[in-house]
Design an enzyme around this catalytic site. Structure first.
Site, PDB file in Angstrom:
ATOM      1  N   LYS A  13       0.860  -1.184   0.000  1.00  0.00           N
ATOM      2  CA  LYS A  13       0.000   0.000   0.000  1.00  0.00           C
ATOM      3  C   LYS A  13       0.894   1.230   0.000  1.00  0.00           C
ATOM      4  CE  LYS A  13      -3.820   0.419   2.230  1.00  0.00           C
ATOM      5  NZ  LYS A  13      -4.825   0.573   3.305  1.00  0.00           N
ATOM      6  N   TYR A  87       9.760  -3.057  25.110  1.00  0.00           N
ATOM      7  CA  TYR A  87       9.765  -4.456  24.643  1.00  0.00           C
ATOM      8  C   TYR A  87      11.053  -5.122  25.098  1.00  0.00           C
ATOM      9  CZ  TYR A  87       7.557  -7.647  21.209  1.00  0.00           C
ATOM     10  OH  TYR A  87       6.869  -8.662  20.582  1.00  0.00           O
ATOM     11  N   ASP A  96       6.510  -2.335  11.267  1.00  0.00           N
ATOM     12  CA  ASP A  96       5.117  -1.907  11.102  1.00  0.00           C
ATOM     13  C   ASP A  96       4.462  -1.621  12.446  1.00  0.00           C
ATOM     14  OD1 ASP A  96       5.311  -4.647  11.693  1.00  0.00           O
ATOM     15  OD2 ASP A  96       3.390  -5.103  10.740  1.00  0.00           O
ATOM     16  N   THR A 120      -2.850  -9.885   7.443  1.00  0.00           N
ATOM     17  CA  THR A 120      -2.477 -11.295   7.388  1.00  0.00           C
ATOM     18  C   THR A 120      -2.391 -11.862   8.799  1.00  0.00           C
ATOM     19  OG1 THR A 120      -1.219 -10.907   5.362  1.00  0.00           O
ATOM     20  CG2 THR A 120      -0.762 -12.936   6.562  1.00  0.00           C
TER      21      THR A 120
END
Length: 244
Positions: A13, A87, A96, A120
């Site tokens: 995209k 994290y 992303d 997905t």
């Protein structure tokens, strides 16, 4: 002008921005990358920067041919982001997901934010009101669920996405549709409810290719924007320019 390009697992995209204004969105397959990018650059001749976020196997080399006409930037973990990354394995966090977290932080300041990207895979990313990225979750998206039922059983057919007619299905095909669609909807609502039980001052952002299909089926109030990753990619690049 900026051309933001999101290279996903199944398709690409892209969007043209003038400042913060989104002018046009394009969707194409990986095999059409170079031709499609060139067509966009021909149409919008004032594009000066091409900003790429990729979670796929598309090589940087595919973009190199455009270096003579635009400045190319591949978003990486080394870039400046408007949140503290908590994290435990920061280098394994998908670009992303980092871009989505940046967009949520910049667009919705001083709030607890849950970003759900339904493509997905379905990714859940939580950024607290103090701009700490705390992590999230990853699960199979709608297409992967259909494919898994077909690929890992002997007799279940491979179906395409369809709205289930009944919650309690009366045929194998309807049972698959009910299990896949209602299962994911219940999962998303369940994740949202878990976070809402712990945090107030809360916003839920739903994005990704299945946004429109899922948004009207969720019980929780959400901010739905299928182009949120592209907008976040533009915002992340603007933030980098100001803070480097």
């Amino acid at each position: 002008m900026i051309l933001a390009v999101d290279v996903g697992n199944t398709r690409i995209k892209a969007a043209v921005f003038e400042g913060t204004i989104l002018l046009e969105v394009f969707v194409f397959m990986k095999t059409e990358l170079e031709k499609s990018i060139q067509n966009i650059l021909n149409k919008y001749k004032k594009i000066s920067h091409l900003v790429v976020s990729s979670v796929s196997d598309v090589e940087k080399q595919a973009f190199i041919s455009f270096e003579s006409s635009v400045n190319i930037h591949f978003v990486s973990h080394k870039d400046s982001f408007p949140f503290v990354n908590c994290y435990e394995t920061p280098q394994t966090l998908g670009i992303d997901r980092m871009v989505l977290a940046a967009g949520a932080t910049l667009q919705f300041p001083s709030q607890n934010r849950l970003v759900i990207d339904a493509g997905t895979c379905v990714t859940y990313d939580f950024i607290d009101e103090n701009d700490n990225y705390l992590g999230g979750a990853i699960s199979p998206g709608l297409r992967l669920r259909y494919e898994a039922l077909h690929n890992y059983t002997a007799k279940l057919p491979l179906l395409t996405l369809e709205n289930p007619k009944h919650f309690t299905a009366k045929s194998t095909s309807e049972s698959i549709h009910s299990g896949v669609v209602n299962g994911l909807v219940c999962e998303i609502d369940g994740f949202i409810n878990q976070y809402k039980a712990q945090f107030s001052n809360f916003i839920i952002i739903l994005t990704g290719g299945d946004t429109e299909f899922l948004a009207k089926r969720l019980k929780n109030t959400i901010f739905a924007n299928s182009n949120f990753l592209l907008e976040s990619l533009n915002q992340t690049f603007q933030y980098k320019i100001k803070n480097d």
